[in-house]
Design a protein around this motif. Structure first.
Motif, PDB file in Angstrom:
ATOM      1  N   ASN A 205       5.661  11.258   2.072  1.00  0.00           N
ATOM      2  CA  ASN A 205       6.042   9.995   1.443  1.00  0.00           C
ATOM      3  C   ASN A 205       5.587   9.941  -0.011  1.00  0.00           C
ATOM      4  O   ASN A 205       6.317   9.471  -0.887  1.00  0.00           O
ATOM      5  CB  ASN A 205       5.461   8.813   2.225  1.00  0.00           C
ATOM      6  CG  ASN A 205       6.286   8.469   3.447  1.00  0.00           C
ATOM      7  OD1 ASN A 205       7.398   8.953   3.619  1.00  0.00           O
ATOM      8  ND2 ASN A 205       5.733   7.636   4.308  1.00  0.00           N
ATOM      9  N   ASP A 206       4.378  10.413  -0.263  1.00  0.00           N
ATOM     10  CA  ASP A 206       3.906  10.431  -1.644  1.00  0.00           C
ATOM     11  C   ASP A 206       4.679  11.438  -2.484  1.00  0.00           C
ATOM     12  O   ASP A 206       4.918  11.217  -3.680  1.00  0.00           O
ATOM     13  CB  ASP A 206       2.409  10.737  -1.691  1.00  0.00           C
ATOM     14  CG  ASP A 206       1.557   9.481  -1.493  1.00  0.00           C
ATOM     15  OD1 ASP A 206       2.123   8.413  -1.223  1.00  0.00           O
ATOM     16  OD2 ASP A 206       0.322   9.587  -1.604  1.00  0.00           O
TER      17      ASP A 206
ATOM     18  N   GLN B   7       3.975   9.526  -6.216  1.00  0.00           N
ATOM     19  CA  GLN B   7       2.821   8.666  -6.484  1.00  0.00           C
ATOM     20  C   GLN B   7       1.480   9.386  -6.394  1.00  0.00           C
ATOM     21  O   GLN B   7       0.495   8.932  -6.973  1.00  0.00           O
ATOM     22  CB  GLN B   7       2.837   7.471  -5.535  1.00  0.00           C
ATOM     23  CG  GLN B   7       3.971   6.512  -5.825  1.00  0.00           C
ATOM     24  CD  GLN B   7       3.886   5.257  -4.989  1.00  0.00           C
ATOM     25  OE1 GLN B   7       2.892   4.548  -5.005  1.00  0.00           O
ATOM     26  NE2 GLN B   7       4.933   4.970  -4.247  1.00  0.00           N
ATOM     27  N   SER B   8       1.396  10.472  -5.633  1.00  0.00           N
ATOM     28  CA  SER B   8       0.165  11.262  -5.608  1.00  0.00           C
ATOM     29  C   SER B   8       0.465  12.610  -4.975  1.00  0.00           C
ATOM     30  O   SER B   8       1.487  12.789  -4.300  1.00  0.00           O
ATOM     31  CB  SER B   8      -0.956  10.554  -4.831  1.00  0.00           C
ATOM     32  OG  SER B   8      -0.813  10.747  -3.430  1.00  0.00           O
ATOM     33  N   THR B   9      -0.430  13.555  -5.178  1.00  0.00           N
ATOM     34  CA  THR B   9      -0.339  14.866  -4.545  1.00  0.00           C
ATOM     35  C   THR B   9      -1.488  15.024  -3.567  1.00  0.00           C
ATOM     36  O   THR B   9      -2.424  14.214  -3.545  1.00  0.00           O
ATOM     37  CB  THR B   9      -0.432  15.993  -5.593  1.00  0.00           C
ATOM     38  OG1 THR B   9      -1.753  15.958  -6.172  1.00  0.00           O
ATOM     39  CG2 THR B   9       0.613  15.821  -6.685  1.00  0.00           C
ATOM     40  N   GLY B  10      -1.436  16.084  -2.762  1.00  0.00           N
ATOM     41  CA  GLY B  10      -2.520  16.341  -1.815  1.00  0.00           C
ATOM     42  C   GLY B  10      -3.887  16.421  -2.471  1.00  0.00           C
ATOM     43  O   GLY B  10      -4.826  15.715  -2.064  1.00  0.00           O
ATOM     44  N   PRO B  11      -4.056  17.248  -3.512  1.00  0.00           N
ATOM     45  CA  PRO B  11      -5.368  17.332  -4.163  1.00  0.00           C
ATOM     46  C   PRO B  11      -5.826  16.014  -4.779  1.00  0.00           C
ATOM     47  O   PRO B  11      -7.030  15.732  -4.834  1.00  0.00           O
ATOM     48  CB  PRO B  11      -5.143  18.403  -5.234  1.00  0.00           C
ATOM     49  CG  PRO B  11      -4.062  19.270  -4.679  1.00  0.00           C
ATOM     50  CD  PRO B  11      -3.145  18.317  -3.961  1.00  0.00           C
ATOM     51  N   GLN B  12      -4.893  15.193  -5.239  1.00  0.00           N
ATOM     52  CA  GLN B  12      -5.272  13.892  -5.786  1.00  0.00           C
ATOM     53  C   GLN B  12      -5.724  12.932  -4.691  1.00  0.00           C
ATOM     54  O   GLN B  12      -6.672  12.170  -4.866  1.00  0.00           O
ATOM     55  CB  GLN B  12      -4.090  13.271  -6.534  1.00  0.00           C
ATOM     56  CG  GLN B  12      -3.736  13.943  -7.847  1.00  0.00           C
ATOM     57  CD  GLN B  12      -2.445  13.382  -8.437  1.00  0.00           C
ATOM     58  OE1 GLN B  12      -1.544  12.984  -7.705  1.00  0.00           O
ATOM     59  NE2 GLN B  12      -2.359  13.360  -9.760  1.00  0.00           N
ATOM     60  N   ALA B  13      -5.031  12.977  -3.543  1.00  0.00           N
ATOM     61  CA  ALA B  13      -5.239  11.964  -2.510  1.00  0.00           C
ATOM     62  C   ALA B  13      -6.333  12.312  -1.511  1.00  0.00           C
ATOM     63  O   ALA B  13      -7.060  11.421  -1.059  1.00  0.00           O
ATOM     64  CB  ALA B  13      -3.925  11.727  -1.763  1.00  0.00           C
TER      65      ALA B  13
ATOM     66  N   ALA C 251       0.881  -1.171   0.000  1.00  0.00           N
ATOM     67  CA  ALA C 251       0.000   0.000   0.000  1.00  0.00           C
ATOM     68  C   ALA C 251       0.918   1.221   0.000  1.00  0.00           C
ATOM     69  O   ALA C 251       1.157   1.855   1.021  1.00  0.00           O
ATOM     70  CB  ALA C 251      -0.929  -0.005   1.199  1.00  0.00           C
ATOM     71  N   SER C 252       1.464   1.523  -1.176  1.00  0.00           N
ATOM     72  CA  SER C 252       2.595   2.441  -1.276  1.00  0.00           C
ATOM     73  C   SER C 252       2.216   3.909  -1.287  1.00  0.00           C
ATOM     74  O   SER C 252       3.029   4.764  -0.946  1.00  0.00           O
ATOM     75  CB  SER C 252       3.382   2.130  -2.551  1.00  0.00           C
ATOM     76  OG  SER C 252       2.535   2.226  -3.683  1.00  0.00           O
ATOM     77  N   SER C 253       0.999   4.225  -1.679  1.00  0.00           N
ATOM     78  CA  SER C 253       0.557   5.616  -1.775  1.00  0.00           C
ATOM     79  C   SER C 253      -0.662   5.845  -0.908  1.00  0.00           C
ATOM     80  O   SER C 253      -1.329   4.890  -0.475  1.00  0.00           O
ATOM     81  CB  SER C 253       0.216   5.958  -3.232  1.00  0.00           C
ATOM     82  OG  SER C 253      -0.952   5.259  -3.638  1.00  0.00           O
ATOM     83  N   ALA C 254      -0.980   7.110  -0.678  1.00  0.00           N
ATOM     84  CA  ALA C 254      -2.159   7.421   0.133  1.00  0.00           C
ATOM     85  C   ALA C 254      -3.448   6.864  -0.485  1.00  0.00           C
ATOM     86  O   ALA C 254      -4.268   6.282   0.238  1.00  0.00           O
ATOM     87  CB  ALA C 254      -2.252   8.927   0.341  1.00  0.00           C
TER      88      ALA C 254
END
Length: 269
Positions: free
Chosen positions: A175-176, A181-187, A149-152
């Motif tokens: 970590n992301d 692997q992702s940004t705040g708005p994406q996650a 479970a590598s990303s948020a």
């Protein structure tokens, strides 16, 4: 919001960690390393009680711990112990310290296996959730780039599949950012329903890797994240994890950077 720090980012020695936390105006610590061991390894009950006593003397508390559960290959012979004896001992440590959150990871896998967990992991977390709930503790799974479970967003998906009220998420935007692997708005939209705990650090990603940055100066979009936390009335902890050197100076710098950013985004602390 409540600001704390991983204890060994100040010092792995409990007394010095508490002295520095008090000097920096922090009220909360998350216990990770205890001297040369990842707590609770190496700790007798007397050591747990002494760690609590030192914090009490300084008017501090340990609301969370990070024993490193499941941060190993999926076929490791230690996996059963992590879900059993080590987890139970970690619950004992939570009870002594008064901690209500236990940070956990998921097994370490090659990049091509990210997101490919099996039913065994779901059942392990459900069983651990039952034990944790009975003792008033919430397990918070952290997004870690090397883990399954590598990303948020992947942790949010895993938690939704586990479907246990005592198994939630520790969101680590840094970590992301480090892995891209992702940004705040994406996650955040998928993280929000499962959120119980937040680690705070930042990175700038570039060719050949990443470098540490002050909170708000990296790729994590902390301004967006803090405003979102404010808007959902997040009442949990913001636990600093600077990952920088020299250790004492970088921790103080991280505290100041986060406070400036909270003031800038209109978030009370």
């Amino acid at each position: 919001m409540k600001i704390g720090c991983l204890s060994d980012e100040l010092s792995p020695a409990p007394r010095l960690a508490c002295e520095l936390a008090a000097l920096y105006g922090l009220d909360y610590l998350e216990l990770r390393m205890w001297f040369n061991h990842r707590a609770p390894l190496g700790m007798r009950e007397a050591d747990m009680l002494e760690t609590r006593k030192i914090a009490d003397e300084w008017g501090l508390s340990y609301p969370s711990i990070s024993p490193g559960l499941f941060k190993l290959p999926p076929d490791s012979t230690e996996r059963e112990r992590h879900a059993g004896e080590l987890f139970e001992r970690s619950l004992d440590l939570c009870e002594v310290l008064g901690a209500k959150v236990m940070v956990s990871f998921t097994p370490i896998v090659p990049e091509e296996d990210r997101g490919k967990w099996d039913g065994r992991l779901l059942e392990e977390f459900r069983a651990m959730g039952e034990q944790a709930q009975a003792r008033g503790v919430t397990i918070a799974i952290e997004n870690e780039p090397v883990c399954v479970a590598s990303s948020a967003p992947l942790v949010a998906q895993l938690v939704s599949e586990i479907r246990h009220p005592a198994v939630k998420m520790n969101y680590d935007p840094g970590n992301d950012a480090s892995s891209g692997q992702s940004t705040g708005p994406q996650a955040f939209p998928v993280v929000k329903p499962h959120l119980v705990h937040v680690h705070v650090k930042d990175y700038v990603r570039g060719v050949g890797g990443h470098r540490v940055a002050d909170v708000g100066e990296g790729d994590s979009d902390w301004r967006y994240i803090l405003r979102q936390l404010r808007d959902i009335s997040y009442s949990g902890l913001l636990i600093l994890e600077p990952h920088n050197v020299p250790q004492m100076v970088s921790s103080q710098r991280a505290v100041l950077a986060l406070r400036r950013l909270l003031a800038e985004t209109g978030v009370e602390w």
